[in-house]
Enzyme design. Structure first.
Site, PDB file in Angstrom:
ATOM      1  N   SER A 452     -10.495   5.178  -1.846  1.00 39.23           N
ATOM      2  CA  SER A 452     -11.468   6.290  -1.621  1.00 39.23           C
ATOM      3  C   SER A 452     -12.950   5.924  -1.836  1.00 39.23           C
ATOM      4  CB  SER A 452     -11.425   7.216  -2.892  1.00 39.23           C
ATOM      5  OG  SER A 452     -10.042   7.716  -3.123  1.00 39.23           O
ATOM      6  N   CYS A 645      -9.365  13.080  -9.235  1.00 34.24           N
ATOM      7  CA  CYS A 645      -8.788  11.917  -8.391  1.00 34.24           C
ATOM      8  C   CYS A 645      -8.398  10.942  -9.197  1.00 34.24           C
ATOM      9  CB  CYS A 645     -10.167  11.399  -7.826  1.00 34.24           C
ATOM     10  SG  CYS A 645     -10.058   9.798  -6.807  1.00 34.24           S
ATOM     11  N   TRP A 692      -3.221   9.340  -5.818  1.00 31.38           N
ATOM     12  CA  TRP A 692      -2.161   8.524  -5.095  1.00 31.38           C
ATOM     13  C   TRP A 692      -1.443   7.777  -6.003  1.00 31.38           C
ATOM     14  CZ3 TRP A 692      -7.758   7.398  -5.577  1.00 31.38           C
ATOM     15  CH2 TRP A 692      -8.033   6.600  -6.323  1.00 31.38           C
TER      16      TRP A 692
HETATM   17  P1  FAD Z   1       1.042  -3.371  -2.893  1.00 34.46           P
HETATM   18  O1  FAD Z   1       1.523  -4.755  -2.492  1.00 34.46           O
HETATM   19  O2  FAD Z   1       0.920  -2.333  -1.959  1.00 34.46           O
HETATM   20  O3  FAD Z   1       1.902  -2.924  -4.240  1.00 34.46           O
HETATM   21  C1  FAD Z   1       1.747  -1.553  -4.753  1.00 34.46           C
HETATM   22  C2  FAD Z   1       2.753  -1.234  -5.704  1.00 34.46           C
HETATM   23  O4  FAD Z   1       3.919  -0.953  -5.045  1.00 34.46           O
HETATM   24  C3  FAD Z   1       2.911  -2.268  -6.936  1.00 34.46           C
HETATM   25  O5  FAD Z   1       2.274  -2.116  -7.799  1.00 34.46           O
HETATM   26  C4  FAD Z   1       4.485  -2.017  -7.036  1.00 34.46           C
HETATM   27  O6  FAD Z   1       4.461  -0.853  -8.023  1.00 34.46           O
HETATM   28  C5  FAD Z   1       5.132  -1.551  -5.993  1.00 34.46           C
HETATM   29  N1  FAD Z   1       5.644  -2.743  -5.161  1.00 34.46           N
HETATM   30  C6  FAD Z   1       5.024  -3.368  -4.154  1.00 34.46           C
HETATM   31  N2  FAD Z   1       5.867  -4.597  -3.898  1.00 34.46           N
HETATM   32  C7  FAD Z   1       6.842  -4.539  -4.717  1.00 34.46           C
HETATM   33  C8  FAD Z   1       8.090  -5.254  -4.892  1.00 34.46           C
HETATM   34  N3  FAD Z   1       8.479  -6.282  -4.099  1.00 34.46           N
HETATM   35  N4  FAD Z   1       9.094  -4.791  -6.019  1.00 34.46           N
HETATM   36  C9  FAD Z   1       8.538  -3.875  -6.585  1.00 34.46           C
HETATM   37  N5  FAD Z   1       7.793  -2.993  -6.612  1.00 34.46           N
HETATM   38  C10 FAD Z   1       6.846  -3.445  -5.419  1.00 34.46           C
HETATM   39  N6  FAD Z   1      -6.598   2.164  -5.137  1.00 34.46           N
HETATM   40  C11 FAD Z   1      -7.808   1.712  -5.923  1.00 34.46           C
HETATM   41  O7  FAD Z   1      -7.693   0.790  -6.723  1.00 34.46           O
HETATM   42  N7  FAD Z   1      -8.955   2.275  -5.915  1.00 34.46           N
HETATM   43  C12 FAD Z   1      -8.932   3.457  -4.784  1.00 34.46           C
HETATM   44  O8  FAD Z   1     -10.068   4.060  -4.726  1.00 34.46           O
HETATM   45  C13 FAD Z   1      -7.907   3.817  -4.176  1.00 34.46           C
HETATM   46  N8  FAD Z   1      -7.951   5.043  -3.329  1.00 34.46           N
HETATM   47  C14 FAD Z   1      -6.734   5.334  -2.659  1.00 34.46           C
HETATM   48  C15 FAD Z   1      -6.772   6.441  -1.762  1.00 34.46           C
HETATM   49  C16 FAD Z   1      -5.775   6.975  -1.236  1.00 34.46           C
HETATM   50  C17 FAD Z   1      -5.917   8.278  -0.124  1.00 34.46           C
HETATM   51  C18 FAD Z   1      -4.592   6.281  -1.318  1.00 34.46           C
HETATM   52  C19 FAD Z   1      -3.529   6.515  -0.714  1.00 34.46           C
HETATM   53  C20 FAD Z   1      -4.546   5.209  -2.098  1.00 34.46           C
HETATM   54  C21 FAD Z   1      -5.550   4.826  -2.872  1.00 34.46           C
HETATM   55  N9  FAD Z   1      -5.543   3.717  -3.795  1.00 34.46           N
HETATM   56  C22 FAD Z   1      -6.763   3.238  -4.462  1.00 34.46           C
HETATM   57  C23 FAD Z   1      -4.295   2.810  -4.016  1.00 34.46           C
HETATM   58  C24 FAD Z   1      -4.340   1.567  -2.804  1.00 34.46           C
HETATM   59  O9  FAD Z   1      -4.284   2.253  -1.419  1.00 34.46           O
HETATM   60  C25 FAD Z   1      -3.286   0.602  -2.832  1.00 34.46           C
HETATM   61  O10 FAD Z   1      -2.053   1.175  -3.034  1.00 34.46           O
HETATM   62  C26 FAD Z   1      -3.570  -0.333  -4.074  1.00 34.46           C
HETATM   63  O11 FAD Z   1      -4.778  -1.014  -4.240  1.00 34.46           O
HETATM   64  C27 FAD Z   1      -2.381  -1.341  -4.120  1.00 34.46           C
HETATM   65  O12 FAD Z   1      -2.152  -1.868  -3.074  1.00 34.46           O
HETATM   66  P2  FAD Z   1      -1.875  -3.537  -2.941  1.00 34.46           P
HETATM   67  O13 FAD Z   1      -1.743  -3.993  -1.689  1.00 34.46           O
HETATM   68  O14 FAD Z   1      -2.692  -4.460  -3.954  1.00 34.46           O
HETATM   69  O15 FAD Z   1      -0.605  -3.442  -3.647  1.00 34.46           O
END
Ligand code: FAD
Length: 692
Positions: A452, A645, A692
């Site tokens: 966001s 949010c 989210w």
């Molecule tokens: P990822 O690698 O995608 O992992 C995310 C989660 O998935 C993990 O914490 C875990 O629970 C699970 N997971 C992943 N891999 C595994 C595995 N191997 N085994 C078990 N569980 C697993 N985030 C913010 O910080 N700020 C924002 O403003 C924000 N805005 C958003 C707005 C929207 C519309 C949406 C959809 C999401 C938003 N998010 C926001 C969330 C953001 O998009 C990400 O999902 C978040 O930052 C995590 O991404 P990542 O790639 O670091 O984690």
């Protein structure tokens, strides 16, 4: 086009495949245009010249009798669609194809032959909305006077369909997409086969809901279409061709570039979900002062692009996988030595799409294009059993694939990704028999992550702010914790920008300078997604915002905007923000900035804080909201916009409950009536969620 050696090899592969099919009395029609389905350089290709938008025609000419349409935002629905396609083919010999809803027209669905079947795998996005690629389809089908080319009555009497929805029960409009589409199709006379399935991300059971739904669906479909189940045979969808004449230095080899324009360095836009902009990060800093938790503030400079945004929109970040996981993956499949070999990946049938551009290298595919860190799908485990290094491991894989409880018991606490999982099952033994095609088919495309936007477009139109908490969780009994893909990559970028030449957040390394150093100077590929989460057009209207943790991100933008308006002499309405975090001394993000906004907005702005770990009892935003019941109710009566949010699972639901309560008490109505009021607020956009 010239026929070079590669073409001949590919044609050879294709002809063999065709012959295999001809012997079974089937014809794929793939010799016609073997490259029709190759990756189209990442550009939106729906209207590509020569490509039909007529699904009936497309199926006819490619010999298909089953199409699986997907409406997908984050890739899961698309993944499920391709799994159904594979299963239909391998178990029942259906001639399946997967189709992006965006790429077809629907006014001829009434000519869809009754001996074929259409499947719809539909995610619901946000407030019960269709995914971006399903908007047109949805509007067409649920429109007031939906009209078909032939004008049959009932229009869709010949259409047999199957439906599965992906939703989240913590949202108000749970699975509304599949429910409404199912209703619309039925109303138009179409015949559903099996139940309309519903997967629930809110309960964390999406994958299991899907698996539980599909078996009875296949049984119903088999009986309806007279299909006979056969011994499932794996047939690769992609052909892998070694390109011996090419090296990673060859100009035409993709080393992680997302499309042809990026490869050639001619990228001018338009930039969008098919063509991200490699944007410089102009500034980055840490927002927490906690030892073990991090939250990033990043400013992304879009001035060199045609990108624009509006306050409340989302920015998508295209991440890169961490080096250690890329290495682990390549090592397990014995690809490490070949990592820089150049290969072409070709679709072996015309309706399949290679999910990345080629020629490329194994390294680039694994690092930039596949979701290699994600949780393991039980269905994929079943598929991979056939390629286990030994009979013993095969038996264990089969059991893991078939026995839900056993699978969850074994995988539950580990945060396994595919390589870690397979390595645990085989006790370190390498998996050398898996065709690379099966890996490409079985893993999701590496997905952009959404954030966001935490800035105002009137204050900084060319600089998009991101506020992201770094995902890191300690796994019991395992030395190294789980790390989120995108946030740790961004964390590394931040460290590099702040002077660390070789950043290793939590021991992870990244190819920070990107393919051919194209991301050097701290760049990250991004695109903007427009949202409906918007300030009222009249700045004098009051607003109430509930944004604990990173949920405060868009509200920083809202308040930045109102502070600027106030400075410019605009009459700004009451601006009430509920913010929560653990401790005022650790994770109170933007603490000094709020003070600046306070100065600009005076008593128009009030920030109500809830620090959950400071007092004897845990206090959250919803408790503070309750304490302010009277004022909130009054503001709502003055048509204040109400925004929530952040965390969809608990917070948003509890805020909704408190709101119902305070309206009931404040207006002296029953809870039931108050619930209706809240529903009405949602449907008129007075109540908006970005969760989210
Ligand atoms: P990822 O690698 O995608 O992992 C995310 C989660 O998935 C993990 O914490 C875990 O629970 C699970 N997971 C992943 N891999 C595994 C595995 N191997 N085994 C078990 N569980 C697993 N985030 C913010 O910080 N700020 C924002 O403003 C924000 N805005 C958003 C707005 C929207 C519309 C949406 C959809 C999401 C938003 N998010 C926001 C969330 C953001 O998009 C990400 O999902 C978040 O930052 C995590 O991404 P990542 O790639 O670091 O984690």
């Amino acid at each position: 086009a010239e026929l070079d050696t590669l073409d001949i090899v590919v044609l050879g592969v294709i002809l063999c495949g065709t012959l295999a099919y001809l012997t079974k009395g089937k014809f794929w029609g793939i010799v016609k245009d073997p490259y029709a389905s190759s990756f189209q350089n990442g550009t939106a290709n729906a209207n590509r010249a020569g490509r039909t938008r007529n699904i009936v025609e497309k199926m006819e000419e490619s010999g298909k009798n089953c199409v699986i349409f997907y409406g997908s935002q984050t890739g899961t629905a698309e993944d499920y669609a391709s799994r159904l396609a594979k299963e239909g083919k391998s178990r029942f010999g259906l001639e399946t194809m997967v189709a992006d809803l965006e790429e077809y027209d629907f006014d001829n669905l009434d000519t869809f032959p009754s001996d074929k079947v259409a499947m719809f795998v539909l995610a619901t996005y946000g407030e019960g909305e269709p995914t971006d690629n399903a908007v047109e389809f949805y509007e067409f089908l649920t429109g007031e006077d939906v009209a078909f080319s032939e004008g049959n009555d009932p229009a869709l009497e010949n259409l047999n369909y199957v439906a599965f929805g992906l939703g989240n029960n913590t949202y108000e409009h749970y699975n509304s997409m599949v429910r409404n589409v199912d209703k619309a199709l039925t109303k138009l006379g179409a015949h559903r086969i099996g139940d309309a399935g519903e997967g629930d991300d809110g309960a964390g059971t999406m994958e299991e809901d899907f698996l539980a739904w599909k078996d009875p669906m296949w049984a119903a479909l088999a009986s309806k279409m007279g299909l006979e189940e056969r011994e499932a045979v794996y047939e690769p969808i992609f052909g892998i061709v070694d390109r011996e004449g090419l090296t990673p230095e060859s100009a035409e080899v993709y080393l992680g570039e997302l499309n042809k324009m990026q490869l050639e360095g001619t990228n001018k836009g338009p930039f969008n979900a098919h063509n991200p902009y490699i944007a410089p990060i102009s500034e980055s800093r840490e927002l927490f002062s906690a030892k073990d938790r991090n939250c990033l503030h990043l400013d992304v400079d879009i001035s060199g692009s045609n990108l624009s945004y509006q306050t409340g929109d989302h920015i998508a970040v295209w991440p890169t996988n961490p080096g250690a996981e890329v290495d682990r993956f390549l090592d397990l499949f014995e690809l490490a030595e070949k990592r820089n070999n150049v290969i072409s990946v070709k679709a072996l049938e015309p309706t399949a799409k290679v999910p990345f551009p080629t020629p490329t290298t194994y390294d680039a595919i694994v690092r930039y294009h596949l979701e290699i860190c994600a949780p393991v799908s039980r269905q994929f485990v079943s598929t991979l059993a056939a390629f286990a290094p030994s009979e013993e491991i095969k038996a264990e894989m089969t059991r893991l694939g078939n026995d839900k409880d056993y699978f969850h018991e074994k995988t539950g606490p580990h945060f396994y990704n595919i390589a870690r999982f397979l390595s645990a099952v085989s006790k370190g033994e390498k998996w050398t028999k898996i065709p690379f095609s099966a890996i490409i088919e079985g893993l999701t495309k590496l997905q952009p992550r959404y954030y966001s936007i935490s800035s105002s477009s009137i204050v900084q139109p060319k600089k998009i702010s991101i506020t992201a908490v770094v995902e890191s969780q300690t796994i019991p009994g395992r030395g190294d914790p789980f790390r989120g893909v995108a946030t740790n990559y961004l964390f590394a970028l931040k460290q590099k920008q702040n002077g660390d030449e070789n950043p290793t957040p939590f021991g992870q390394t990244y190819e920070i300078t990107g393919p051919r150093n194209k991301y050097d100077g701290i760049h990250v590929p991004v695109h903007v997604r427009h949202s409906n989460f918007k300030l009222p057009s009249d700045p004098a209207k009051p607003i109430i915002m509930i944004g604990p943790g990173t949920g405060v991100a868009p509200f920083r933008g809202f308040i930045q905007e109102r502070a600027k308006q106030a400075k410019d002499g605009v009459n700004v309405g009451r601006t009430l923000l509920f913010f929560g975090c653990r401790k005022s001394t650790e994770d109170f993000m933007y603490k000094s900035e709020w003070e600046e906004y306070q100065e600009a907005l005076g008593d128009k702005f009030e920030m109500v804080t809830a620090f959950s770990r400071e007092g004897p009892k845990k206090v959250y935003v919803q408790h503070r909201l309750k304490e302010r019941a009277q004022e909130v109710n009054e503001l709502l009566l003055q048509k204040a916009s109400f925004y929530v949010c952040g965390d969809a699972a608990n917070m948003a639901r509890e805020v909704n409950a408190v709101l119902v309560q305070l309206i009931a008490e404040g207006r002296g109505v029953t809870e039931q009536k108050a619930e209706e009021v809240v529903k009405m607020m949602r449907s008129t956009n007075q109540y908006q969620e970005d969760v989210w």
